[in-house]
Design a protein around this motif. Structure first.
Motif, mmCIF file in Angstrom:
data_model
loop_
_atom_site.group_PDB
_atom_site.id
_atom_site.type_symbol
_atom_site.label_atom_id
_atom_site.label_comp_id
_atom_site.label_asym_id
_atom_site.label_seq_id
_atom_site.Cartn_x
_atom_site.Cartn_y
_atom_site.Cartn_z
ATOM 1 N N PHE A 63 0.839 -1.191 0.000
ATOM 2 C CA PHE A 63 0.000 0.000 0.000
ATOM 3 C C PHE A 63 0.876 1.245 0.000
ATOM 4 N N SER A 64 0.400 2.296 -0.632
ATOM 5 C CA SER A 64 1.170 3.539 -0.707
ATOM 6 C C SER A 64 1.067 4.348 0.584
ATOM 7 N N PHE A 65 0.197 3.943 1.473
ATOM 8 C CA PHE A 65 0.028 4.621 2.756
ATOM 9 C C PHE A 65 0.343 3.640 3.884
ATOM 10 N N GLY A 66 0.615 4.171 5.064
ATOM 11 C CA GLY A 66 0.946 3.327 6.195
ATOM 12 C C GLY A 66 0.104 3.674 7.416
ATOM 13 N N VAL A 94 1.017 5.116 18.039
ATOM 14 C CA VAL A 94 0.767 4.373 16.806
ATOM 15 C C VAL A 94 1.741 3.210 16.761
ATOM 16 N N ASN A 95 1.225 1.988 16.600
ATOM 17 C CA ASN A 95 2.071 0.802 16.493
ATOM 18 C C ASN A 95 1.846 0.136 15.146
ATOM 19 N N ALA A 96 2.931 -0.047 14.400
ATOM 20 C CA ALA A 96 2.847 -0.722 13.111
ATOM 21 C C ALA A 96 3.081 -2.217 13.241
ATOM 22 N N LEU A 97 3.398 -2.683 14.443
ATOM 23 C CA LEU A 97 3.520 -4.111 14.728
ATOM 24 C C LEU A 97 2.453 -4.490 15.746
ATOM 25 N N PRO A 98 1.715 -5.573 15.529
ATOM 26 C CA PRO A 98 0.731 -6.001 16.518
ATOM 27 C C PRO A 98 1.407 -6.236 17.871
ATOM 28 N N GLN A 99 0.741 -5.834 18.942
ATOM 29 C CA GLN A 99 1.264 -6.013 20.292
ATOM 30 C C GLN A 99 0.503 -7.129 21.001
ATOM 31 N N PRO A 100 1.170 -7.869 21.903
ATOM 32 C CA PRO A 100 0.485 -8.975 22.583
ATOM 33 C C PRO A 100 -0.792 -8.558 23.310
ATOM 34 N N ARG A 101 -0.767 -7.457 24.056
ATOM 35 C CA ARG A 101 -1.944 -6.960 24.766
ATOM 36 C C ARG A 101 -2.678 -8.076 25.502
ATOM 37 N N GLY A 102 -1.949 -8.879 26.252
ATOM 38 C CA GLY A 102 -2.557 -9.968 27.004
ATOM 39 C C GLY A 102 -2.607 -11.276 26.250
ATOM 40 N N ASN A 103 -2.426 -11.253 24.940
ATOM 41 C CA ASN A 103 -2.420 -12.483 24.145
ATOM 42 C C ASN A 103 -0.980 -12.806 23.775
ATOM 43 N N ALA A 104 -0.376 -13.698 24.539
ATOM 44 C CA ALA A 104 1.043 -13.969 24.341
ATOM 45 C C ALA A 104 1.337 -14.698 23.038
ATOM 46 N N LEU A 109 -1.042 -4.427 6.276
ATOM 47 C CA LEU A 109 -0.934 -3.487 7.387
ATOM 48 C C LEU A 109 -1.722 -3.993 8.592
ATOM 49 N N SER A 110 -1.132 -3.882 9.743
ATOM 50 C CA SER A 110 -1.839 -4.098 11.003
ATOM 51 C C SER A 110 -1.440 -2.945 11.909
ATOM 52 N N CYS A 111 -2.359 -2.014 12.121
ATOM 53 C CA CYS A 111 -2.056 -0.772 12.832
ATOM 54 C C CYS A 111 -2.841 -0.729 14.137
ATOM 55 N N GLU A 112 -2.195 -0.312 15.194
ATOM 56 C CA GLU A 112 -2.845 -0.213 16.494
ATOM 57 C C GLU A 112 -2.670 1.193 17.045
ATOM 58 N N TYR A 113 -3.733 1.692 17.664
ATOM 59 C CA TYR A 113 -3.742 3.071 18.155
ATOM 60 C C TYR A 113 -4.283 3.104 19.581
ATOM 61 N N ASP A 114 -3.680 3.946 20.405
ATOM 62 C CA ASP A 114 -4.104 4.103 21.790
ATOM 63 C C ASP A 114 -4.502 5.550 22.038
ATOM 64 N N GLY A 115 -5.586 5.726 22.795
ATOM 65 C CA GLY A 115 -6.014 7.053 23.193
ATOM 66 C C GLY A 115 -5.540 7.385 24.591
ATOM 67 N N ALA A 116 -5.613 8.646 24.949
ATOM 68 C CA ALA A 116 -5.147 9.092 26.260
ATOM 69 C C ALA A 116 -5.961 8.470 27.386
ATOM 70 N N ASP A 117 -7.218 8.097 27.115
ATOM 71 C CA ASP A 117 -8.073 7.552 28.169
ATOM 72 C C ASP A 117 -8.050 6.033 28.218
ATOM 73 N N GLY A 118 -7.207 5.390 27.409
ATOM 74 C CA GLY A 118 -7.131 3.936 27.392
ATOM 75 C C GLY A 118 -7.927 3.288 26.287
ATOM 76 N N THR A 119 -8.674 4.066 25.502
ATOM 77 C CA THR A 119 -9.384 3.510 24.349
ATOM 78 C C THR A 119 -8.368 3.001 23.329
ATOM 79 N N TYR A 120 -8.715 1.903 22.690
ATOM 80 C CA TYR A 120 -7.787 1.227 21.777
ATOM 81 C C TYR A 120 -8.495 0.941 20.458
ATOM 82 N N ALA A 121 -7.748 1.059 19.361
ATOM 83 C CA ALA A 121 -8.297 0.755 18.039
ATOM 84 C C ALA A 121 -7.271 -0.030 17.224
#
Length: 401
Positions: free
Chosen positions: A106-109, A129-139, A155-167
């Motif tokens: 993809f031309s975008f990341g 912003v994480n471009a690598l999937p993180q375990p997040r409890g799943n080892a 692409l597998s992108c992960e995002y965290d908000g200041a309040d703990g919301t995750y996408a």
């Protein structure tokens, strides 16, 4: 051995580690709910018990065939003469090894997508912003699995908000297989309450989020999906260009063939073990990718007679065929030698502390495949390197014969 933990405390810790891996959400479930699956943790190891195994830690020497040299022959005459010299036989040389770094299709990341996920975070930008999937409890999602998307050019992108919301936003080129596999969990058809039900330029787009307050974010997910759809529509994926390292063979797709249960049991000093592909409690993009595309589903080995939820002989294994390009980035620890290694093969042993318990895993590069396995609890801390070397040697024999 850690004398600070009682058997019941160790069992509780093991259960917490295993339970943390149960985060796969069934199709059709509410997006803000974390639902238990059937996966065991990669790092389900502790420091009790012993190992009855020995291993030669040095790699076998490679014999070199000398090159024939010219031979001087004396003729039966007063004047010596030299007989014609045989031509020197050239030493065979292998083709130069080529390890290709994958590139995104993809031309975008993930950074570009970050500007499109604001609806999930109340209009604010994510704080990470994480471009690598993180375990997040799943080892299971560690080591090789983290690089499976990038190797495919996805692409597998992960995002965290200041309040703990995750996408999480997953974008998979040639995504028909992902869509079909996901639909198989809902009777073979797409559940409109659990989109996507369509591909965009052949691409599977998945948006999932989890609110820190427990509120439903289904509407926000749909808005972000539309934003990413527009990105893909404007710039469809390019063809796959990554190829496995030259000279690598077809790796066995069966974990039981890679690590025979009887050999593992003998190494650990146990009577009987079984090793098999670990099931999944619901659909996930990473499990589909490693199982269907890379033919390397996660595996777990256990005692054939023990309690699967409290088995000190449990060994978990994840792998990525062709993952040599990512090994040095994702694997770290003390160098570990093992019998049967060839050319670029290598291994490292890494240990860390979870609360007060020392846990260890080995990363092995074998015929261009990156393998990570946990060390079972029955292995003492003092024997961890010997046991890891012995297990890696078994796998090398399975691959090379």
């Amino acid at each position: 051995m850690n004398d600070e933990l009682t058997p019941s405390e160790r069992a509780a810790l093991r259960a917490r580690i295993v339970g943390g891996a149960h985060d796969i959400k069934p199709v059709g479930a509410h997006r803000s709910a974390w639902v238990a699956g059937s996966l065991a943790a990669v790092l389900v190891v502790a420091i009790a018990g012993g190992v009855a195994a020995t291993s030669t830690l040095s790699a076998p020497e490679i014999a070199n065939t000398p090159t024939p040299s010219a031979t001087q022959t004396i003729a039966p005459s007063p004047t010596p003469s030299l007989a014609p010299s045989p031509s020197a036989t050239p030493t065979p040389t292998s083709a130069a090894r080529v390890v290709t770094q994958p590139t995104s299709r993809f031309s975008f990341g993930c950074d570009a997508i970050a500007s499109k996920v604001g609806a999930i975070f109340g209009g604010a930008a994510p704080v990470s912003v994480n471009a690598l999937p993180q375990p997040r409890g799943n080892a299971w999602v560690s080591g090789p699995i983290q690089y499976a998307f990038a190797q495919a050019g996805d692409l597998s992108c992960e995002y965290d908000g200041a309040d703990g919301t995750y996408a999480q936003v997953v974008v998979i080129a040639d995504g028909q297989g992902a869509l079909d596999d996901r639909n198989s969990f809902s009777g073979g058809t797409c559940d409109p309450q659990y989109p996507p039900c369509e591909l965009v330029a052949g691409t599977f787009i998945l948006v999932e989020s989890y609110s820190a307050t427990g509120l439903s974010l289904d509407g926000e997910d749909a808005a972000v999906w539309n934003e990413v759809r527009d990105l893909v529509s404007a710039s469809p994926p390019s063809p796959q260009t990554w190829t496995p390292p030259t000279g690598s063979g077809r790796f066995p797709a069966d974990c039981a063939a890679l690590l025979p249960a009887d050999r593992l049991a003998a190494t650990l000093g146990l009577e009987q073990m079984q090793i098999k592909t670990e099931g999944r409690g619901g659909w996930s993009a990473w499990y589909w990718l490693v199982s269907d595309i890379w033919q390397a589903p996660p595996c777990v080995a256990r005692s054939a007679t023990g309690n699967p939820y409290d088995d000190p002989s449990t060994l978990a294994l994840v792998w990525l065929p062709g993952g040599e390009w990512a090994f040095d980035n994702g694997a770290s620890g003390d160098p570990l030698s093992f019998d049967g290694s060839r050319d670029e093969d290598r291994a490292v042993l890494s240990c860390s502390t979870i609360e007060t318990t020392e846990v260890c895993h080995a990363d092995v590069l074998l015929d261009a495949t990156w393998i990570r396995f946990s060390l079972p609890e029955v292995v003492t801390f003092a024997d961890r390197a010997t046991a890891a070397s012995a297990i890696a040697s078994i796998m090398a024999e399975s691959v090379y014969g």
